[in-house]
Design an enzyme around this catalytic site. Structure first.
Site, PDB file in Angstrom:
ATOM      1  N   SER A  13       0.821  -1.224   0.000  1.00 46.93           N
ATOM      2  CA  SER A  13       0.000   0.000   0.000  1.00 46.93           C
ATOM      3  C   SER A  13       0.850   1.267   0.000  1.00 46.93           C
ATOM      4  O   SER A  13       0.583   2.201  -0.754  1.00 46.93           O
ATOM      5  CB  SER A  13      -0.952   0.009   1.203  1.00 46.93           C
ATOM      6  OG  SER A  13      -0.225  -0.024   2.406  1.00 46.93           O
ATOM      7  N   ARG A  33       6.539  -8.292  -7.091  1.00 44.63           N
ATOM      8  CA  ARG A  33       6.710  -9.725  -7.404  1.00 44.63           C
ATOM      9  C   ARG A  33       5.441 -10.325  -8.000  1.00 44.63           C
ATOM     10  O   ARG A  33       5.492 -11.239  -8.805  1.00 44.63           O
ATOM     11  CB  ARG A  33       7.044 -10.505  -6.128  1.00 44.63           C
ATOM     12  CG  ARG A  33       8.469 -10.334  -5.654  1.00 44.63           C
ATOM     13  CD  ARG A  33       8.795 -11.397  -4.611  1.00 44.63           C
ATOM     14  NE  ARG A  33       9.943 -11.022  -3.796  1.00 44.63           N
ATOM     15  CZ  ARG A  33      11.206 -11.216  -4.171  1.00 44.63           C
ATOM     16  NH1 ARG A  33      11.484 -11.736  -5.348  1.00 44.63           N
ATOM     17  NH2 ARG A  33      12.192 -10.850  -3.372  1.00 44.63           N
ATOM     18  N   LYS A 190       7.473   3.685  17.325  1.00 47.63           N
ATOM     19  CA  LYS A 190       6.082   4.041  17.656  1.00 47.63           C
ATOM     20  C   LYS A 190       5.134   2.883  17.363  1.00 47.63           C
ATOM     21  O   LYS A 190       4.032   2.815  17.918  1.00 47.63           O
ATOM     22  CB  LYS A 190       5.646   5.322  16.932  1.00 47.63           C
ATOM     23  CG  LYS A 190       5.850   5.334  15.428  1.00 47.63           C
ATOM     24  CD  LYS A 190       4.752   4.704  14.639  1.00 47.63           C
ATOM     25  CE  LYS A 190       5.211   4.360  13.247  1.00 47.63           C
ATOM     26  NZ  LYS A 190       4.210   3.731  12.404  1.00 47.63           N
ATOM     27  N   THR A 247      -0.532   6.611  14.142  1.00 52.62           N
ATOM     28  CA  THR A 247      -0.525   5.151  14.257  1.00 52.62           C
ATOM     29  C   THR A 247      -1.308   4.672  15.476  1.00 52.62           C
ATOM     30  O   THR A 247      -1.867   3.589  15.470  1.00 52.62           O
ATOM     31  CB  THR A 247       0.937   4.643  14.329  1.00 52.62           C
ATOM     32  OG1 THR A 247       1.676   5.250  13.275  1.00 52.62           O
ATOM     33  CG2 THR A 247       1.021   3.145  14.152  1.00 52.62           C
ATOM     34  N   GLU A 280       4.569  -4.096  11.231  1.00 53.42           N
ATOM     35  CA  GLU A 280       6.011  -4.124  11.526  1.00 53.42           C
ATOM     36  C   GLU A 280       6.316  -4.150  13.025  1.00 53.42           C
ATOM     37  O   GLU A 280       7.319  -4.704  13.444  1.00 53.42           O
ATOM     38  CB  GLU A 280       6.715  -2.922  10.869  1.00 53.42           C
ATOM     39  CG  GLU A 280       6.897  -3.055   9.356  1.00 53.42           C
ATOM     40  CD  GLU A 280       8.010  -4.017   8.955  1.00 53.42           C
ATOM     41  OE1 GLU A 280       8.619  -4.665   9.823  1.00 53.42           O
ATOM     42  OE2 GLU A 280       8.269  -4.125   7.744  1.00 53.42           O
TER      43      GLU A 280
END
Length: 334
Positions: A13, A33, A190, A247, A280
């Site tokens: 994204s 890919r 964060k 976030t 992540e």
């Protein structure tokens, strides 16, 4: 300034969003890919898997051939998840021209080595200028044309000003910074605090709790970030506080979503199975805790999150502890 050719590697994204923005300014090829993604970008100017409903810039071209994307590029932009980052750079190495800058979009650390993405670039592509594009940037909002601001950080002030022109676009404002370490760590650290906030939200915690977690969390990440060589003021800016707020509060945040689901009592395995995209923070938590130990920095919130992610504690028990700790002076850890 001559038209720079830009290669964006990674069809997720954020990689796709950055490629579409940059396509307004210059010649961009995105490498992915997945053959379906390549065909859809080229033929329908869309990427329905990662950006459903978004219309990409008509000038954006896609390829499944990494050599074709990299060989003629004047700038390489890496939108690759942290755990595949090094292997893609090794493919890049055989095609990249000398002195071409390499910019990371990835907010993670490599497991096992605890390295930041720009450090991996320096190892795999020595001699290439490195940088990071980071900030409170939610891909879908930006694709919908909403205003946003980001930071491009590089040590070389001349190159960073040139690249600022490549990335800024319409309502997407890009500021420059020379604190690569601070900007990069703000984006990485964060994510773990966002999981903590999500765990609270999943258990019905209120706005006061969220504000306390964000504020204490910012204090934790600033302590580790400055111990590792970042500048304190970076963590008060877009790459630190700005990214943290986005976030920790957005329904689009993958890391907050992981926290919410953990807060409801679900397991990491179940949560990951349902997600299209990488959170992540979940991947980086062990590396963050190793760095905190190495630098002698106390990070009670990150530690509790890490224990839940590892299956050593439940979210409900950890969450009671997130705001525990005897309250001392506000400037102290805890």
């Amino acid at each position: 300034m001559k038209q720079l050719k830009v290669a964006v590697l990674g069809g997720g994204s954020w990689g796709t969003t950055v490629a579409s923005l940059v396509a307004r300014n210059t010649d961009v090829t995105i490498w992915a890919r997945d053959e379906g993604t390549v065909t859809e970008i080229n033929e329908q100017h869309g990427n329905s898997k990662y950006l459903p409903g978004a219309k990409l810039h008509d000038n954006l071209k896609a390829t499944g051939d990494i050599g074709a994307a990299v060989a003629g590029a004047d700038v390489i932009v890496m939108g690759i998840p942290s755990q595949n980052f090094r292997t893609v750079l090794q493919e890049v190495r055989t095609h990249i021209r000398a002195w071409v800058p390499v910019i990371s979009l990835t907010k993670g650390l490599e497991r096992g080595t605890q390295l930041r993405m720009t450090e991996i670039i320096q190892q795999e592509l020595p001699g290439h200028p490195v940088g990071v594009l980071t900030g409170p940037n939610l891909a879908r909002e930006i694709m919908a044309g909403q205003a946003a601001a980001s930071v491009i950080a590089m040590e070389d002030e001349i190159i960073v000003k040139e690249l600022q022109e490549v990335f800024k676009s319409g309502l997407f404002r890009v500021y420059t910074n020379t604190d690569v370490i601070g900007c990069e760590l703000g984006g990485v650290l964060k994510n773990i605090i966002a999981i903590a906030v999500g765990m609270g939200d999943g258990q019905g915690a209120g706005d006061n709790t969220r504000a306390a977690l964000i504020t204490r969390g910012l204090s934790e990440i600033t302590r580790l970030g400055t111990a590792m060589g970042g500048r304190a003021e970076t963590f008060a800016g877009l790459a630190g506080m700005g990214d943290m707020i986005a976030t920790c509060t957005s329904a689009q945040s993958r890391n907050r979503h992981v926290g919410i689901e953990l807060g409801k009592g679900r397991s990491m395995e179940e949560i990951i199975e349902e997600m299209t995209m990488v959170a992540e923070g979940a991947k980086s938590a062990p590396a963050v805790m190793a760095l905190a130990a190495q630098h002698g920095v106390e990070m009670p919130i990150a530690q509790d999150v890490s224990r839940v992610l590892a299956g050593d504690a439940t979210a409900s028990r950890a969450f009671r502890g997130l705001l525990r700790v005897e309250a001392g002076a506000e400037s102290e850890p805890g």
